[in-house]
Design a protein around this motif. Structure first.
Motif, PDB file in Angstrom:
ATOM      1  N   THR A  72      -4.273   0.227   7.276  1.00 50.84           N
ATOM      2  CA  THR A  72      -3.831   1.432   6.567  1.00 50.84           C
ATOM      3  C   THR A  72      -4.723   2.610   6.915  1.00 50.84           C
ATOM      4  O   THR A  72      -5.849   2.459   7.394  1.00 50.84           O
ATOM      5  CB  THR A  72      -3.864   1.222   5.048  1.00 50.84           C
ATOM      6  OG1 THR A  72      -5.227   0.994   4.629  1.00 50.84           O
ATOM      7  CG2 THR A  72      -3.012   0.029   4.635  1.00 50.84           C
ATOM      8  N   GLN A 115       0.635   2.855   8.126  1.00 44.11           N
ATOM      9  CA  GLN A 115       0.549   1.419   7.889  1.00 44.11           C
ATOM     10  C   GLN A 115       0.983   0.652   9.136  1.00 44.11           C
ATOM     11  O   GLN A 115       1.875   1.086   9.859  1.00 44.11           O
ATOM     12  CB  GLN A 115       1.448   0.987   6.724  1.00 44.11           C
ATOM     13  CG  GLN A 115       1.114   1.625   5.392  1.00 44.11           C
ATOM     14  CD  GLN A 115       1.958   1.059   4.263  1.00 44.11           C
ATOM     15  OE1 GLN A 115       2.453  -0.064   4.337  1.00 44.11           O
ATOM     16  NE2 GLN A 115       2.129   1.836   3.202  1.00 44.11           N
ATOM     17  N   SER A 127       0.847  -1.187   0.000  1.00 44.64           N
ATOM     18  CA  SER A 127       0.000   0.000   0.000  1.00 44.64           C
ATOM     19  C   SER A 127       0.884   1.239   0.000  1.00 44.64           C
ATOM     20  O   SER A 127       2.022   1.207   0.484  1.00 44.64           O
ATOM     21  CB  SER A 127      -0.905   0.005   1.239  1.00 44.64           C
ATOM     22  OG  SER A 127      -1.612   1.222   1.365  1.00 44.64           O
ATOM     23  N   ASP A 128       0.346   2.324  -0.556  1.00 47.52           N
ATOM     24  CA  ASP A 128       1.054   3.600  -0.502  1.00 47.52           C
ATOM     25  C   ASP A 128       0.434   4.528   0.540  1.00 47.52           C
ATOM     26  O   ASP A 128       0.716   5.728   0.566  1.00 47.52           O
ATOM     27  CB  ASP A 128       1.062   4.281  -1.877  1.00 47.52           C
ATOM     28  CG  ASP A 128      -0.349   4.512  -2.430  1.00 47.52           C
ATOM     29  OD1 ASP A 128      -1.331   4.175  -1.728  1.00 47.52           O
ATOM     30  OD2 ASP A 128      -0.466   5.026  -3.559  1.00 47.52           O
ATOM     31  N   ALA A 129      -0.420   3.976   1.407  1.00 52.38           N
ATOM     32  CA  ALA A 129      -1.043   4.782   2.455  1.00 52.38           C
ATOM     33  C   ALA A 129       0.024   5.337   3.395  1.00 52.38           C
ATOM     34  O   ALA A 129       1.008   4.652   3.712  1.00 52.38           O
ATOM     35  CB  ALA A 129      -2.046   3.942   3.241  1.00 52.38           C
ATOM     36  N   ARG A 141      -6.726  -4.703   5.242  1.00 54.00           N
ATOM     37  CA  ARG A 141      -6.678  -5.336   3.921  1.00 54.00           C
ATOM     38  C   ARG A 141      -5.865  -6.625   3.966  1.00 54.00           C
ATOM     39  O   ARG A 141      -4.926  -6.759   4.744  1.00 54.00           O
ATOM     40  CB  ARG A 141      -6.036  -4.383   2.893  1.00 54.00           C
ATOM     41  CG  ARG A 141      -6.742  -3.034   2.757  1.00 54.00           C
ATOM     42  CD  ARG A 141      -5.957  -2.081   1.865  1.00 54.00           C
ATOM     43  NE  ARG A 141      -6.580  -0.783   1.785  1.00 54.00           N
ATOM     44  CZ  ARG A 141      -7.536  -0.445   0.915  1.00 54.00           C
ATOM     45  NH1 ARG A 141      -7.941  -1.354   0.028  1.00 54.00           N
ATOM     46  NH2 ARG A 141      -8.058   0.755   0.911  1.00 54.00           N
ATOM     47  N   ASP A 160      -5.563  -7.202  -2.601  1.00 61.66           N
ATOM     48  CA  ASP A 160      -6.091  -5.925  -2.118  1.00 61.66           C
ATOM     49  C   ASP A 160      -7.571  -6.091  -1.771  1.00 61.66           C
ATOM     50  O   ASP A 160      -8.440  -5.435  -2.335  1.00 61.66           O
ATOM     51  CB  ASP A 160      -5.903  -4.825  -3.162  1.00 61.66           C
ATOM     52  CG  ASP A 160      -6.213  -3.444  -2.594  1.00 61.66           C
ATOM     53  OD1 ASP A 160      -6.097  -3.282  -1.365  1.00 61.66           O
ATOM     54  OD2 ASP A 160      -6.556  -2.535  -3.373  1.00 61.66           O
TER      55      ASP A 160
END
Length: 281
Positions: free
Chosen positions: A255, A172, A167-169, A265, A269
């Motif tokens: 996230t 995390q 994830s690019d959140a 998640r 995804d």
């Protein structure tokens, strides 16, 4: 029986409100901090940590074969009842304070029967108001889904995730539930349902592929991530949904970000739970 229609059993069901008190001593919160591997709170109770207070311990003979109480003020009179915790909402006007006696008033918020793909389901909302020194501080609504009889949609041999999703959140936290943590959380929340600690029962009777991670634990993972990544902000509200069960051994990624949109998640995804947090600066 289910073919009679759930509405038949619920038409006259109007439970009276229930008022309970709790001393809000520090020990349960310190124990929860150990389970979450978080810092123990000072004199202010973090959001949702009241879940380890106001506990109810029915007599052993009052439990069903699944470990869940057979009767209760807000348990609907549905035959062969099966329950799923679906989500809820929280509003915090002022935080609860440890060491100060608190009062909780629980009432039935609503009952709706709907037809799903696997049959009839009753959606029950329980509203809880928390007060200290006569002041309303926290309001929570919890949504439960009930059915009569077991669902045929479960597959104990379903494929399980083996990797943590990417994830690019900005916020995390990786998490994998294990039997010991689930057992301790069950004890802290007075939850004797066997799907959380009895693996043969969970698989052979309930038809799950493994022990089920508590929905409330997933919600706490989301709120705790937000609380620790944005310590300068105060959580004033929360709307959460539990979409799919997470099982012991399943790697998940919690996230979120400053916009308060949180999720749990699994790979690749798949969203298992969500929460929308409202902050107050």
């Amino acid at each position: 029986m289910a073919e009679q229609g759930l509405q038949t059993h619920l038409r006259e069901w109007r439970p009276e409100p229930l008022v309970e008190t709790d001393a809000l001593t520090a020990e349960p919160s310190r124990a929860l901090a150990a389970v979450l591997e978080a810092d123990a709170p000072g004199d202010v109770l973090p959001p949702l940590w009241h879940w380890v207070h106001f506990l109810q311990w029915p007599g052993h003979s009052e439990l069903g074969a699944d470990g869940h109480p057979t009767d209760g003020r807000f348990l609907p009179p549905i035959p062969d009842r099966r329950r799923m915790f679906a989500g809820g909402r929280l509003t915090v006007t002022a935080p609860l304070r440890l060491g100060v006696p608190a009062e909780r008033t629980s009432s039935l918020g609503g009952v709706v029967v709907k037809q799903g793909r696997s049959g009839e389901m009753a959606f029950v909302t329980v509203r809880q108001e928390y007060r200290q020194d006569g002041e309303l501080r926290v309001v929570e609504e919890q949504d439960y889904v009930y059915r009569s009889g077991e669902s045929s949609a479960k597959d104990p041999d379903a494929a399980r995730p083996t990797e943590t999703p990417s994830s690019d959140a900005p916020w995390q936290r990786a998490f994998t539930g294990d039997p010991v943590r689930l057992f301790r959380f069950s004890a802290l929340t007075a939850n004797a349902h066997r799907i959380h600690y009895d693996a043969p029962y969970a698989r052979e009777v309930e038809r799950y592929p493994g022990l089920v991670v508590h929905g409330p634990l997933l919600v706490l993972l989301m709120t705790e991530l937000a609380r620790h990544r944005a310590p300068e902000l105060t959580i004033a509200g929360l709307d959460y949904r539990l979409r799919r069960p997470v099982f012991v051994g399943d790697p998940v990624l919690v996230t979120g970000g400053p916009d308060g949109a949180m999720a749990v998640r699994t790979a690749p995804d798949t969203v298992m739970a969500t929460a929308q947090i409202t902050f107050r600066g």
